[in-house]
Design a protein around this motif. Structure first.
Motif, mmCIF file in Angstrom:
data_model
loop_
_atom_site.group_PDB
_atom_site.id
_atom_site.type_symbol
_atom_site.label_atom_id
_atom_site.label_comp_id
_atom_site.label_asym_id
_atom_site.label_seq_id
_atom_site.Cartn_x
_atom_site.Cartn_y
_atom_site.Cartn_z
ATOM 1 N N ASP A 226 42.677 43.424 44.400
ATOM 2 C CA ASP A 226 43.333 42.518 43.457
ATOM 3 C C ASP A 226 44.850 42.574 43.632
ATOM 4 N N GLU A 227 45.361 41.613 44.343
ATOM 5 C CA GLU A 227 46.805 41.504 44.605
ATOM 6 C C GLU A 227 47.395 42.797 45.155
ATOM 7 N N GLN B 2 44.953 45.514 40.351
ATOM 8 C CA GLN B 2 46.231 44.791 40.376
ATOM 9 C C GLN B 2 47.334 45.689 39.783
ATOM 10 N N SER C 63 41.437 38.333 38.148
ATOM 11 C CA SER C 63 41.304 39.758 37.805
ATOM 12 C C SER C 63 40.107 39.979 36.896
#
Ligand code: ATP
Ligand code: MG
Length: 254
Positions: free
Chosen positions: A169-170, A86, A42
């Protein structure tokens, strides 16, 4: 275009997190970035977008021949860089629709004017594609959204902005199976010569729907291994220990 990261070092509150990242992402390719919790994935995403809390202490990031590290986040977005967070933030008082319209306006060059009615028409088509209720754009951005709804809102932003490079991000974390397929469909719909993506993930799941061209593994702020999709299967089977010990041994040599 090509997104080129070379020797990137970055710190937060005086603590070095990224310790020399090299990664090249050409448009037309999808890369996956994996790695244990806390390895700096991240951080890399945030540094690429220009998050002000991080200090870049070395290295460079180019989009073709443009050094983007000296640019403001909105200028990077204007060049076509996009980050799906994220942890998307809730912004009470700002409707999702207003936010998206403003983001689309800012992507235009100075003086450019957004055609609002066609923008809204396209937004509705994107929402249909993502199987989202049209009412979402009248709600305050992410406020009270479920985890999966927030991730879908990130994908709506991506489709609305049509970036040249997307860092996700995720985006797959916390999604149910149907939502995972929809998010993958969103990414795959942009796939092509004018789009490159860096997909940060912990799981093979999403990569069964979005086939990565390359897979990178980050451990302790460094990319310790890059390979093809078969690397994901090895990680799924064996975890990260074999790479951690290898990375420690190599670092000890230096
Ligand atoms: N404000 C901060 N102060 C100190 N350390 C921080 C701060 N923000 C992040 N870190 C540290 O930076 C490291 C990397 O964090 P990062 O969020 O980039 O990891 P990650 O690879 O994305 O992990 P995950 O898979 O859990 O999302 C962690 O050890 C984290 O604690
Ligand atoms: Mg993370």
């Amino acid at each position: 275009m090509e997104l080129r990261i070379h020797g990137l070092h970055a710190s937060i509150e005086g603590k070095e997190i990224l310790k020399g990242i090299d990664l090249t992402l050409p448009q037309g390719e999808i890369h996956a970035l994996m790695g244990p919790n806390g390895s700096g994935k991240s951080t890399l995403a945030n540094v690429l977008m220009g998050h002000p809390s991080y200090e870049v202490t070395g290295g460079e990031v180019y989009m073709d021949d443009i050094d983007i590290l000296s640019l403001e986040p909105y200028q990077r977005a204007r060049l076509g860089l996009f980050l799906a967070f994220q942890y998307p933030v809730e912004i009470p008082g700002l409707t999702a629709g207003k936010f998206l319209k403003r983001a689309a306006e800012l992507r235009l060059e100075d003086g450019g004017k957004l055609n609002v009615s066609s923008f809204i028409r396209e937004l509705r088509a994107h929402m249909d594609f993502l199987e989202m209720d049209h009412q979402f754009i009248n709600r305050y951005l992410n406020e009270g959204f479920s985890g999966g709804e927030k991730k879908r809102m990130e994908m709506l932003q991506m489709l609305a902005l049509q970036p040249a490079f997307a860092v996700l991000d995720e985006t797959d974390s916390g999604l149910d199976i149907d939502a995972l397929k929809i998010v993958s469909k969103g990414v795959n719909s942009l796939k092509g010569p004018g789009f490159g993506a860096l997909i940060i993930t912990h799981y093979q799941r999403i990569l069964n729907y979005i086939r990565p061209d390359r897979v990178h593994v980050m451990v302790g702020g460094r990319i310790v291994r890059s390979g093809g999709p078969e690397l994901v299967e090895r990680l799924e089977k064996d975890g990260y220990d074999w790479l951690k010990s290898q990375a420690a041994a190599e670092h000890a040599k230096v």
